[in-house]
Scaffold this motif. Structure first.
Motif, mmCIF file in Angstrom:
data_model
loop_
_atom_site.group_PDB
_atom_site.id
_atom_site.type_symbol
_atom_site.label_atom_id
_atom_site.label_comp_id
_atom_site.label_asym_id
_atom_site.label_seq_id
_atom_site.Cartn_x
_atom_site.Cartn_y
_atom_site.Cartn_z
ATOM 1 N N ALA A 63 53.403 10.786 -34.121
ATOM 2 C CA ALA A 63 54.838 11.063 -34.144
ATOM 3 C C ALA A 63 54.964 12.359 -33.517
ATOM 4 O O ALA A 63 56.155 12.882 -33.031
ATOM 5 N N MET A 64 53.832 13.145 -33.151
ATOM 6 C CA MET A 64 53.787 14.339 -32.418
ATOM 7 C C MET A 64 53.825 13.949 -30.838
ATOM 8 O O MET A 64 53.788 14.766 -30.055
ATOM 9 N N SER A 65 53.604 12.632 -30.486
ATOM 10 C CA SER A 65 53.384 12.467 -29.185
ATOM 11 C C SER A 65 54.633 12.435 -28.309
ATOM 12 O O SER A 65 55.847 12.201 -28.868
ATOM 13 N N LYS A 66 54.371 12.267 -26.922
ATOM 14 C CA LYS A 66 55.655 12.452 -26.025
ATOM 15 C C LYS A 66 55.978 11.254 -25.378
ATOM 16 O O LYS A 66 56.646 11.059 -24.574
ATOM 17 N N CYS A 67 55.374 9.901 -25.845
ATOM 18 C CA CYS A 67 55.507 8.701 -25.213
ATOM 19 C C CYS A 67 54.955 7.753 -26.473
ATOM 20 O O CYS A 67 54.528 8.023 -27.407
ATOM 21 N N THR A 68 55.190 6.456 -26.014
ATOM 22 C CA THR A 68 55.104 5.142 -27.049
ATOM 23 C C THR A 68 53.494 4.972 -26.934
ATOM 24 O O THR A 68 52.786 5.254 -25.938
ATOM 25 N N ILE A 69 52.843 5.131 -28.098
ATOM 26 C CA ILE A 69 51.481 4.856 -28.282
ATOM 27 C C ILE A 69 51.036 3.268 -28.669
ATOM 28 O O ILE A 69 51.303 2.987 -29.856
ATOM 29 N N LYS A 70 50.154 2.578 -27.916
ATOM 30 C CA LYS A 70 49.607 1.545 -28.299
ATOM 31 C C LYS A 70 48.501 1.454 -28.709
ATOM 32 O O LYS A 70 47.381 2.153 -28.145
ATOM 33 N N ILE A 71 48.020 0.851 -29.974
ATOM 34 C CA ILE A 71 46.835 1.180 -30.616
ATOM 35 C C ILE A 71 46.022 -0.140 -30.728
ATOM 36 O O ILE A 71 46.569 -1.293 -30.738
ATOM 37 N N GLU A 72 44.634 -0.030 -30.700
ATOM 38 C CA GLU A 72 43.776 -1.344 -30.423
ATOM 39 C C GLU A 72 42.471 -0.822 -31.404
ATOM 40 O O GLU A 72 41.769 0.315 -31.172
ATOM 41 N N ARG A 73 42.282 -1.804 -32.042
ATOM 42 C CA ARG A 73 40.950 -1.454 -32.977
ATOM 43 C C ARG A 73 39.664 -1.604 -32.332
ATOM 44 O O ARG A 73 39.672 -2.790 -31.467
ATOM 45 N N ASP A 74 38.868 -0.750 -32.291
ATOM 46 C CA ASP A 74 37.478 -0.906 -31.470
ATOM 47 C C ASP A 74 36.442 -0.951 -32.423
ATOM 48 O O ASP A 74 36.041 -0.098 -33.298
ATOM 49 N N PRO A 75 35.708 -2.228 -32.444
ATOM 50 C CA PRO A 75 34.741 -2.494 -33.410
ATOM 51 C C PRO A 75 33.513 -1.571 -33.300
ATOM 52 O O PRO A 75 32.836 -1.224 -34.191
ATOM 53 N N SER A 76 33.341 -0.878 -32.171
ATOM 54 C CA SER A 76 32.261 -0.175 -31.809
ATOM 55 C C SER A 76 32.332 1.316 -32.718
ATOM 56 O O SER A 76 31.437 1.965 -32.860
#
Length: 309
Positions: free
Chosen positions: A248-261
């Motif tokens: 919510a504090m970011s200045k752009c759209t954030i895409k999330i990806e789950r990382d098993p590592s």
């Protein structure tokens, strides 16, 4: 009062040095690499090295920050974790015992020592049985028992904490909040297009490092030797909630990806600090709101990335 901080160049060590300076301590550091005139080169796996530092500084109090603090690294390198956290502590205590066992010593433990807790609401005080579930946690349990032993057997002034997650400016990547904040800052600067995350379902007690180091100072000033103090905010946050706050504090759209590592072999669903003992005996309370801490961390990584350009 003359204070020595082992591991002073680390994340917590730097903040502790600032806290002590503000409260009129004469502060010296010891680290594997000496970076300034008030920091002495010291290898905690070498007792001669520790002896040399004690002879030069002659401290009244030692805050033992040196060690291996990453749970993830404890899985990949358990030998190093035990060398630094257990053997290093033995070396320090043995050297202090021979040099001057009136020196006050603060040993830093971890909420990870509680491990697979059995209390239903996840809120733990110091009487909850320990059930460590990571190599790091086992090493910290051993360190704590050593502290209690040297206190009872030799009358040494040893103070003990079980510290919950602490976050703030200067914490390196490899921990969840710095990883998320740095990832957002990189996306803002078009250095990355995806925020990689691990397990967002767990709940943890997060506290600003400035509040944590204030507690450390107060424990050696007002606390009881040989007694364990929980140090944490007393608030439990779902990782998803904190990630959402940062996004919510970011200045752009954030895409999330789950990382098993980024998933740990063992993750306790929920743990929250009961700091009643610390509050009742010493008067400490956390003061910094989580939103301010998160903003400080995100702004810090924005600055780091700008400096790299």
């Amino acid at each position: 009062m003359k204070a020595l901080i082992t591991g002073i160049t680390g994340f917590v060590g730097k903040h502790l040095a600032n806290e002590l300076h503000r409260n009129n301590y004469e502060v010296y550091g010891a680290d594997i690499i000496a970076k300034d005139e008030n920091t002495l080169e010291c290898d905690i796996l070498d007792r001669v090295s520790i002896q040399n530092v004690l002879e030069q500084v002659k401290p009244n109090v030692i805050f033992h920050m040196a060690g291996q603090s990453s749970v993830a690294k404890s899985w990949s390198n358990p030998n190093l974790t035990f060398d630094l956290n257990v053997k290093g502590t033995i070396n320090l205590l043995e050297t202090i015992k021979m040099f001057d066992n009136e020196i006050q010593v603060l040993l830093i433990g971890s909420s990870d020592q509680y491990g697979k807790i059995t209390v239903q609401d996840g809120i733990v005080n110091e009487e909850v049985p320990l059930c460590p579930a990571t190599p790091y946690a086992v090493s910290k349990c051993a360190q704590e028992e050593l502290g209690k032993l040297y206190h009872s057997a030799y009358g040494m002034n040893i103070y003990l904490t079980r510290s919950f997650n602490h976050i703030g400016i200067g914490q390196s990547k490899g921990f969840v909040i710095p990883d998320v904040a740095s990832g957002i800052a990189e996306i803002e600067k078009h250095k990355s297009d995806t925020l990689k995350i691990g397990n967002l379902a767990v709940k943890r007690d997060f506290c600003d490092v400035k509040d944590i180091v204030r507690a450390y100072r107060l424990i050696v000033e007002k606390g009881r030797s040989g007694v364990v103090y929980n140090v944490g905010s007393g608030e439990s946050y779902c990782i998803q909630e904190l990630v959402d706050k940062l996004i919510a504090m970011s200045k752009c759209t954030i895409k999330i990806e789950r990382d098993p590592s980024r998933m740990r072999p063992s993750d306790v669903p929920c743990i929250q600090c009961d700091h009643s003992r610390l509050t009742q005996e010493i008067g400490w309370q956390p003061e910094i709101e989580i939103e301010k801490t998160l903003k400080d961390i995100l702004d810090y990584f924005r600055t780091v990335i700008e400096d790299e350009e």
